[in-house]
Design an enzyme around this catalytic site. Structure first.
Site, PDB file in Angstrom:
ATOM      1  N   ASP A   1     -62.048  50.988 -46.728  1.00  0.00           N
ATOM      2  CA  ASP A   1     -62.642  52.155 -46.062  1.00  0.00           C
ATOM      3  C   ASP A   1     -62.775  53.260 -47.395  1.00  0.00           C
ATOM      4  OD1 ASP A   1     -63.586  53.681 -44.285  1.00  0.00           O
ATOM      5  OD2 ASP A   1     -61.820  53.330 -42.771  1.00  0.00           O
TER       6      ASP A   1
ATOM      7  N   ASP B   1     -69.116  54.100 -36.955  1.00  0.00           N
ATOM      8  CA  ASP B   1     -67.653  54.259 -35.995  1.00  0.00           C
ATOM      9  C   ASP B   1     -67.950  54.610 -34.625  1.00  0.00           C
ATOM     10  OD1 ASP B   1     -65.713  54.236 -37.727  1.00  0.00           O
ATOM     11  OD2 ASP B   1     -65.359  56.299 -38.234  1.00  0.00           O
TER      12      ASP B   1
HETATM   13  C1  GLA Z   1     -62.486  55.045 -40.634  1.00  0.00           C
HETATM   14  C2  GLA Z   1     -62.980  53.840 -40.253  1.00  0.00           C
HETATM   15  C3  GLA Z   1     -62.468  53.295 -38.920  1.00  0.00           C
HETATM   16  C4  GLA Z   1     -60.921  53.399 -39.201  1.00  0.00           C
HETATM   17  C5  GLA Z   1     -60.343  54.364 -39.447  1.00  0.00           C
HETATM   18  C6  GLA Z   1     -59.092  54.501 -39.838  1.00  0.00           C
HETATM   19  O1  GLA Z   1     -62.999  55.987 -39.675  1.00  0.00           O
HETATM   20  O2  GLA Z   1     -64.463  53.788 -40.081  1.00  0.00           O
HETATM   21  O3  GLA Z   1     -63.079  52.153 -38.533  1.00  0.00           O
HETATM   22  O4  GLA Z   1     -60.477  52.340 -39.875  1.00  0.00           O
HETATM   23  O5  GLA Z   1     -61.012  55.024 -40.556  1.00  0.00           O
HETATM   24  O6  GLA Z   1     -58.338  55.710 -40.082  1.00  0.00           O
END
Ligand code: GLA
Length: 715
Positions: free
Chosen positions: A473, A535
């Site tokens: 990430d 997301d």
């Molecule tokens: C980001 C990612 C999510 C999740 C969060 C965790 O927003 O896109 O899928 O993994 O971080 O903090």
């Protein structure tokens, strides 16, 4: 194939030609990019290439309207240049003339330290043309690769300081195409967090310059490094379209310019904003690769071509050409609130419905119970997970599932042991407090020691525990860049980290992520064959997001999960059926608390997984046809046809229900007209021609967001 005929270089792909010629004065002139031409000597036509009413130089050459391969700033051409080098005299005026060339058989050009396409089992040739500006001691090597079985030209450039003094590269694009035709539209993909890659089309009018760029550090939610120019009449199925996709994950720019005469120039590469690269005598600078594509079968033609290239010749992972495991991720199911027992319960239930991989998301390390702390401290939180990652992986494995783990290695929280020990490792400028975003700072990947720390921190966990999937990430934009060109140095560090880890752990499936789809680009895809698309996991929002992501990127890269309803990002209530059927067009998974689902829902999930298992190879490897656009209709539809045309998966969604309204038939595409296809569910048989010409009438439920899927198999 590359043919050299007098002063002409002719690159032929499957259906395309790209023709370059050298004019009398030595300028490198762009002659043709488009449908395949015969092998002829095109240099004969270029004795007097450009005429101007205004003035001529002694060779009768005026570059203001000339189509050029790598235009300079200043020498009679005042459009945006492909490069700008500030010389020892303090100006950036330059003129490059042809010096030399070489043709390499069986070769795909590589760029040192950066991801690029590879040859694999394909046949490909590379042409390198060296241009030279003697006055300032500058060589530029332009590299062109053509594959016999694709319709793409791969371009990059290398700027070499041949002078005795330092020079500063102020901009260096990877590719330039000067089109001879005008009346083009530009298609690009702007967006934001949870609204990634909106399909956007504008006319390119006289005198306009449109800079499709991003300077937020990663390739970005705000603008994707993929653009198309097309005939005004082009659509999904027909018309001439050109694609430009940059294999790069940092600040990028694709600039489309329509000059006062209607000439259209498109340049693509690193964003010159806050960019500078100093070259000592003898040093060189390489640009990322740009993939230029052409189709006269509309946007769909570009997509199918790009999908093949990116599926087969971009990602070196052992997972690139394999079916991926159906996963369950705990993020939307638990957020930070979990313990070992809860995770194992989720895994157990997931296994009972057919899930293959359990992914533990954020919150397993340091003392991280929210997003305020611990990024950088990649040490398990024993309070939450007393058996450690190794022990948890064993427990999940014992339930019959593979185990995967989330990392955000490029970041550090001020509240972390790493920051307390190495505050100087955060990106910052002197005398200013570095700016926080999601309470975190970015680590300085331009520093080799920081990259080594990340490689060791992530690597030691992968060595210790049976982790076979990593979600990588990246959750903030890059501010406080300490010097011009910093972003590119950072990205080179990032690529070294990816390269080392993916080579060291070839069995691990890496998935890219950046607050959802904030770094959905071909650079990331070179290391991780799939990327978390957004997301925003709401099925209705995903129609647009997945539709437009698929224009450049294959379904095998589009990670799509079924999440809870009401949806957590926008509160929309959708049927479980809709959520799954939208997610089928990608790398399928679940991201919810499966232990809270009823037996009835679990039964439905089991059936969904059974169905996806039937189509996942087809979705991953087949040809995509977008049939209904959610951008200009109340419907969204797509279809995937296997390469041998023996199977087809059809999906359609009617977004809002309508009273007393007859939904139009859907005409399929890409089938074999002469074959008969049976509906895998009902057994009804249709002709391929019938499905494509007459179409089938979709049956939607009497409700909003109703979806409809069909699987057809040739008899
Ligand atoms: C980001 C990612 C999510 C999740 C969060 C965790 O927003 O896109 O899928 O993994 O971080 O903090």
């Amino acid at each position: 194939m590359i043919i050299k005929n007098n002063n002409t270089f002719h690159l032929q792909g499957k259906n395309i030609s790209y023709v370059i010629t050298v004019n009398e004065a030595g300028d490198l002139i762009h002659y043709h990019f488009g449908k395949k031409l015969a092998d002829r000597d095109y240099s004969l036509k270029n004795e007097k290439l450009e005429y101007s009413l205004i003035s001529y130089d002694e060779n009768n050459i005026y570059l203001e309207t000339a189509a050029q391969e790598y235009p300079a700033y200043g020498y009679t051409d005042l459009r945006t240049p492909a490069y700008k080098v500030r010389n020892k005299f303090g100006n950036s005026v330059s003129r490059l003339l042809f010096k030399d060339y070489s043709i390499m058989e069986d070769c795909v050009a590589e760029v040192e330290g950066m991801p690029c396409l590879f040859k694999g089992d394909k046949s490909a040739q590379t042409l390198e043309i060296t241009l030279c500006d003697e006055a300032i001691g500058l060589d530029v090597v332009l590299s062109y690769t053509v594959f016999d079985e694709y319709d793409v030209i791969l371009r990059s450039s290398r700027i070499i300081n041949k002078s005795d003094e330092e020079m500063a590269v102020e901009s260096a694009y990877s590719a330039c195409v000067d089109f001879d035709k005008n009346d083009y539209d530009l298609v690009y993909f702007p967006g934001a967090w949870c609204r990634e890659r909106e399909f956007t089309r504008v006319s390119l009018n006289l005198g306009e310059k449109i800079d499709i760029s991003n300077a937020r550090g990663g390739s970005g939610h705000a603008m994707n490094p993929f653009v198309m120019v097309c005939e005004r009449a082009a659509n999904e199925k027909s018309g001439e379209v050109y694609g430009f996709s940059l294999i790069y994950s940092g600040n990028h720019s694709s600039l489309a310019e329509c000059d006062q005469y209607g000439n259209v120039r498109v340049i693509q590469g690193l964003n010159p904003y806050e960019f500078q690269w100093n070259l000592e005598s003898g040093e060189q600078f390489s640009t990322p690769q740009a993939v230029l594509s052409y189709s006269n079968c509309g946007f769909g033609g570009i997509s199918r071509g790009m999908h093949d290239v990116y599926r087969n010749n971009l990602c070196r992972s052992s997972w690139a050409d394999k079916n991926r495991p159906i996963l369950i991720n705990n993020w939307e199911g638990t957020y930070f609130d979990f313990n070992e027992e809860k995770l194992v319960d989720m895994a157990k239930k997931a296994k009972s419905v057919g899930v293959e991989l359990f992914v533990l998301d954020d919150g397993w390390f340091g003392k991280r119970d929210d997003d305020l702390s611990s990024l950088g401290d990649w040490v398990v939180n024993k309070k939450k997970l007393p058996s450690g990652i190794k022990g948890l992986a064993e427990k999940i494995n014992a339930e019959g599932l593979a185990f995967g783990l989330w990392f955000e290695p490029e970041m550090v929280n001020p509240d972390s042991d790493l920051y307390r020990k190495h505050p100087e490792w955060a990106i910052q400028v002197p005398n200013m407090k570095p700016s926080l975003c999601r309470h975190q700072l970015m680590l300085d990947l331009a520093n080799d020691a920081v990259c080594d720390y990340i490689i060791n921190a992530v690597g030691s966990i992968l060595e210790d525990a049976n982790v076979t999937y990593v979600k990588w990430d990246y959750n903030r934009m890059m501010n406080d860049m300490p010097f011009k060109g910093y972003n590119h140095k950072y990205i080179l560090g990032l690529y070294r980290v990816f390269d080392t880890l993916t080579k060291k752990f070839p069995h691990v499936l890496f998935e890219g992520c950046a607050s959802g789809g904030g770094r959905f680009d071909a650079g990331i895809l070179a290391y991780s064959p799939q990327i978390w698309t957004s997301d925003n996991s709401d099925a209705v929002s995903r129609l647009k997001i997945q539709y437009s992501t698929s224009v450049c990127y294959p379904l095998s890269s589009i990670s799509a999960h079924v999440t809870a309803s009401p949806n957590h990002q926008l509160g929309r209530i959708t049927p479980l059926k809709t959520r799954a059927e939208v997610a089928y067009a990608g790398i399928f998974g679940y991201e919810l608390d499966i232990t809270a689902m009823s037996d009835e829902e679990c039964e439905e999930v089991k059936k969904q997984i059974e169905f996806y298992n039937k189509i996942k190879e087809l979705v991953r490897t087949g040809d995509l046809y977008r049939l209904q656009s959610p951008y200009d209709s109340n419907y969204c539809g797509w279809q995937v046809v296997s390469k041998d045309k023996s199977e087809a998966f059809l999906f359609s969604c009617r977004i809002l229900s309508q009273a007393n309204f007859k939904d139009a038939a859907i005409r399929l595409d890409g089938l074999d007209a002469a074959k008969e296809y049976a509906d895998a569910e009902t057994g009804d048989v249709f002709g391929g021609d019938e499905l494509m010409e007459k179409g089938i009438r979709p049956v939607y439920e009497k409700q909003d967001f109703s979806t409809f899927v069909k699987l057809y198999r040739a008899k």
